[in-house]
Design a protein around this motif. Structure first.
Motif, short mmCIF file in Angstrom:
data_model
loop_
_atom_site.label_atom_id
_atom_site.label_comp_id
_atom_site.label_asym_id
_atom_site.label_seq_id
_atom_site.Cartn_x
_atom_site.Cartn_y
_atom_site.Cartn_z
N ARG A 132 0.72 -1.37 0.05
CA ARG A 132 -0.08 0.05 0.12
C ARG A 132 0.72 1.24 -0.11
O ARG A 132 0.58 2.20 -0.73
CB ARG A 132 -1.06 0.01 1.17
CG ARG A 132 -2.40 -0.88 0.96
CD ARG A 132 -3.30 -0.46 1.87
NE ARG A 132 -4.49 -1.40 1.61
CZ ARG A 132 -4.67 -2.47 2.39
NH1 ARG A 132 -4.10 -3.15 3.01
NH2 ARG A 132 -5.79 -3.27 2.01
N LEU A 136 0.88 4.34 -3.32
CA LEU A 136 0.22 5.54 -2.96
C LEU A 136 1.19 6.77 -2.75
O LEU A 136 0.74 8.00 -3.34
CB LEU A 136 -0.37 5.24 -1.83
CG LEU A 136 -1.75 4.47 -1.78
CD1 LEU A 136 -2.33 4.17 -0.54
CD2 LEU A 136 -2.92 4.93 -2.79
N ARG A 137 2.38 6.37 -2.41
CA ARG A 137 3.22 7.63 -2.22
C ARG A 137 3.69 8.18 -3.41
O ARG A 137 3.78 9.35 -3.76
CB ARG A 137 4.42 7.18 -1.35
CG ARG A 137 5.18 8.34 -0.99
CD ARG A 137 6.25 8.08 0.28
NE ARG A 137 5.64 7.64 1.33
CZ ARG A 137 6.32 7.46 2.43
NH1 ARG A 137 7.73 7.35 2.46
NH2 ARG A 137 5.71 6.92 3.40
N GLY A 152 -1.26 8.91 1.48
CA GLY A 152 -1.20 7.86 1.50
C GLY A 152 -2.04 7.02 2.61
O GLY A 152 -2.86 6.24 2.60
N CYS A 204 -5.51 1.90 -4.42
CA CYS A 204 -5.17 1.63 -3.31
C CYS A 204 -5.15 0.12 -2.80
O CYS A 204 -4.40 -0.56 -3.00
CB CYS A 204 -5.75 2.49 -2.08
SG CYS A 204 -5.62 1.81 -0.04
#
Length: 353
Positions: A132, A136-137, A152, A204
């Motif tokens: 995850r 996301l970052r 995130g 995500c």
């Protein structure tokens, strides 16, 4: 099941393919079937594709709420939009993604994965530390959010409550997370920011589930697999998709796969079954990277097909490239988060070299 070919200096290189059995609960392919309490299940590849592209099958409507809440976000993103609003909202996401280079996403995901592994010690949980946070970052940076780490964290909270019918306590936490994400987005009209957040939310769990499944199936202590990461990920997507199904409602009476579905029917399109349909894939139970076939349905099809499929595969590929080089899976039981349509591992433990 494996294959042998000759690598450098004439030494045999053996690919040992994983045995990915059908997921518990995956139905066999057959004509559309009515399931009391849940509606019609559609399992054949041709029928799922037909439903995804037929305007008689629509995404179920969602209720809205005050601006900045979870309900407002759901009602503002293209994914849950009615036909008359879908195209303009989808264009927001398509335009944002067009600015992103998948090769750069892959490079940044790999770079961040290396940095995290260098600090990890001997063991690491792929789901918590990589699956995850890394995609996301990287995606948050590329979309211009001012604090990618905080974004995130907030996206994960929203994703846990994104689908209608969640626990009210989760929805309250998600309301606060949506408000935080709106403040982190670059300046733009509310609807534009909502659809940027929607891109992050949709990436995500689906991308995390793909990375987790790939790590579980491919990072075996046995002889390493030498196929290209992109081909491996595509075959994992087929056999163990992170998105197992999607929902539709019929707005007209329609005939599908030899069955008559009345208007107002709830329909569950089963990607996990359709991706193993022997009419679409030769030897569908065999893990065969680079196989020809009728095409994956995991990313959807038609005007509502996922606009970020190449970006998701690039992000997952960057993480898996590094994992394949530096990690091996530890033999621990695999469990998944409870969810009616997603399949996301809770933990995938690996040893780090």
């Amino acid at each position: 099941m494996g294959s042998e070919r000759f690598g450098l200096y004439g030494r045999a290189v053996i690919d040992v393919w994983p045995d990915i059995a059908p997921v518990a609960g995956t139905p066999a392919c057959g004509p559309p079937a009515f399931e009391p309490g849940s509606g019609w299940w559609v399992t054949r590849h041709a029928d799922v594709r037909a439903a995804l592209t037929d305007p008689a099958f629509r995404v179920p409507a969602v209720d809205s709420g005050p601006p900045g809440t979870l309900a407002w976000l759901r009602a503002s993103v293209s994914r849950f939009s009615p036909p008359q609003r879908h195209a303009e909202r989808r264009a927001i996401g398509v335009t944002a993604l067009a600015e992103l280079n998948p090769d750069e996403l892959r490079h940044e995901a790999a770079r961040l994965t290396v940095a995290l592994l260098d600090r990890a010690g001997d063991h690491l949980d792929v789901m918590r530390e990589l699956a995850r946070p890394v995609p996301l970052r990287v995606l948050a940076v590329q979309l211009g959010l001012v604090d990618p780490a905080a974004a995130g964290t907030a996206v994960a909270v929203v994703a846990a409550a994104y689908h209608p019918g969640v626990d009210p306590a989760l929805a309250e936490r998600a309301d606060r997370a949506v408000a935080a994400l709106l403040a982190l987005c670059p300046p733009a009209p509310l609807e534009v920011r909502a659809n940027l957040i929607g891109l992050l939310v949709q990436a995500c769990d689906a991308t995390a589930g793909l990375i987790g499944a790939a790590a579980h199936h491919l990072l075996s202590p046995a002889v390493p697999i030498t196929a290209r990461t992109a081909d491996l990920l595509t075959e994992v997507l087929r056999l163990d998709p992170p998105v197992r199904a999607t929902r539709r409602v019929t707005v007209d009476a329609v005939r599908l796969g030899g069955r008559d579905l009345p208007a107002g029917s709830a329909v569950l399109l089963r990607f996990d079954a359709a991706n193993r349909d022997p009419r679409a894939f030769a030897e569908p139970e065999t893990f065969r990277p680079g196989r020809p076939g009728a095409g994956l349905l995991t990313f959807g099809a038609g005007e509502r097909g996922c606009p970020g499929d190449r970006h998701a595969l690039a992000l997952a590929g960057g993480v898996l490239d590094v994992l394949r080089e530096r990690c091996r899976r530890t033999p621990t039981p695999l469990r998944h988060e409870p969810h009616p349509t997603l399949r996301v591992p809770t933990t995938v433990e690996v040893s780090v070299r």
